[in-house]
Design an enzyme around this catalytic site. Structure first.
Site, short mmCIF file in Angstrom:
data_model
loop_
_atom_site.label_atom_id
_atom_site.label_comp_id
_atom_site.label_asym_id
_atom_site.label_seq_id
_atom_site.Cartn_x
_atom_site.Cartn_y
_atom_site.Cartn_z
N THR A 110 46.25 42.36 41.23
CA THR A 110 47.05 43.50 41.63
C THR A 110 45.94 44.51 41.80
O THR A 110 45.40 44.87 40.63
CB THR A 110 48.04 43.67 40.64
OG1 THR A 110 49.11 42.67 40.84
CG2 THR A 110 48.83 44.89 41.18
N LYS A 185 53.60 45.01 46.44
CA LYS A 185 53.46 44.77 45.11
C LYS A 185 53.80 46.06 44.16
O LYS A 185 54.54 46.09 43.43
CB LYS A 185 52.36 44.12 44.64
CG LYS A 185 51.94 44.09 43.04
CD LYS A 185 53.20 42.98 42.59
CE LYS A 185 52.81 42.77 41.03
NZ LYS A 185 51.68 42.02 40.55
N LYS A 253 48.33 49.30 33.87
CA LYS A 253 47.53 49.17 34.93
C LYS A 253 48.09 49.21 36.13
O LYS A 253 47.54 49.89 36.98
CB LYS A 253 46.69 47.86 34.58
CG LYS A 253 45.34 47.97 35.58
CD LYS A 253 45.82 47.35 36.91
CE LYS A 253 45.60 45.66 36.71
NZ LYS A 253 45.83 44.78 37.95
#
Length: 300
Positions: A110, A185, A253
């Site tokens: 990601t 995502k 994150k």
């Protein structure tokens, strides 16, 4: 919860593949590639992990991403962040230096959409193809081979990658050009953050009211409030169990990527920004490695 049925694999021609990054997600994903009959070379920054993986699953370990990529038809990666991805691709010993023209790089990290587009351009300049392919489903999805994979890149490259990715995925979808997988995502993480905050408030409220929360979850999961998060995280949230799953540190994150992209797009994400600060509170309390469902602890 009952054990998952053994993974079955669609017949796919054996490929020479490399897998870079054998963490919580990468190790089981690479294991499914080996179990599906592909010839797998692995690389991990901590060499002991790579050696242990080979002892369990066969294949071989390489000392650098470049060496792992030599002779591979497809190179997969699942590392930590944008900087880690640049290091294993275009760094001094990066995979791009070892890949032959026509080879394909598939990244499951990601990351920002920006680095995905950057590396797609760098790959094309070397005669390579690049797919950004972040995943959803957590470590259990990786272990059971039922991840959801959101891809960005050229249709021709996706067509080559998709049957191999299915070794560890339940759904694999091309979302658009380079970066589209990462943007999808981000949508996924925005949804999860909001759902978990709402679920935390609901369960904390029910507990304050003295309700039998197992019974409550069983009832409302059958109605309009039902969701994967309620069914899979509701019971453990009610029991204050969080030593598993997708860590708060990782979600922060991801939220950093989301909020940076939102600023670039001019998109308003007030709830996501608020939940990000709630996760910061949990980190400050020492809960950075707890599952994201630990949001409820702020309300107790």
């Amino acid at each position: 919860m009952s054990a998952a049925a053994p993974k079955t694999y669609d017949p796919t021609p054996s490929r020479r593949v490399a897998f870079l990054g054998l963490g919580t997600m990468g190790a089981p994903m690479a294991a499914h590639l080996a179990a599906a009959g592909h010839t797998v070379t692995v690389y991990n920054r901590t060499t002991a992990k790579a050696d242990a993986w080979v002892a369990d699953h066969g294949g071989r370990a390489a000392a650098t991403p470049q060496q792992a990529a030599e002779g591979a038809d497809i190179v997969f990666s699942c590392v930590g962040n944008d900087g880690d991805l640049r290091q294993v691709t275009v760094g001094p010993d990066g995979a791009f230096h070892g890949m032959a023209p026509g080879a394909l790089f598939v990244d499951h990290t990601t990351t920002s959409a920006e680095v995905a587009r950057e590396l797609a351009v760098a790959a094309q300049a070397r005669g390579l193809a690049f797919i950004d392919a972040p995943v959803s489903g957590g470590n259990l999805g990786a272990i059971n081979g039922v991840l959801t994979v959101m891809c960005g890149g050229a249709p021709e490259a996706f067509a080559r990658a998709e049957p191999v990715i299915r070794a560890f995925a339940r759904a694999v979808t091309l979302m658009g050009d380079s970066g589209a997988g990462q943007l999808t995502k981000m949508v996924n993480q925005i949804c999860i953050g909001g759902l978990l905050q709402g679920l935390s408030e609901a369960l904390a409220f029910g507990q304050k009211a003295g309700l039998d929360m197992a019974q409550v979850i069983g009832v409302i999961s059958q109605g309009a409030a039902g969701s994967w998060q309620l069914a899979n995280r509701g019971p453990t949230m009610a029991q204050d169990q969080f030593d598993f799953g997708f860590a708060v540190d990782w979600m922060r994150k991801d939220f950093g990527l989301v909020l940076d992209e939102a600023r670039r797009l001019g998109a308003r994400l007030p709830v996501t920004a608020l939940v990000d600060q709630f996760y910061a509170d949990l980190q400050a309390q020492g809960g950075g490695r707890l599952d994201t469902s630990s949001l409820i602890r702020r309300l107790r």
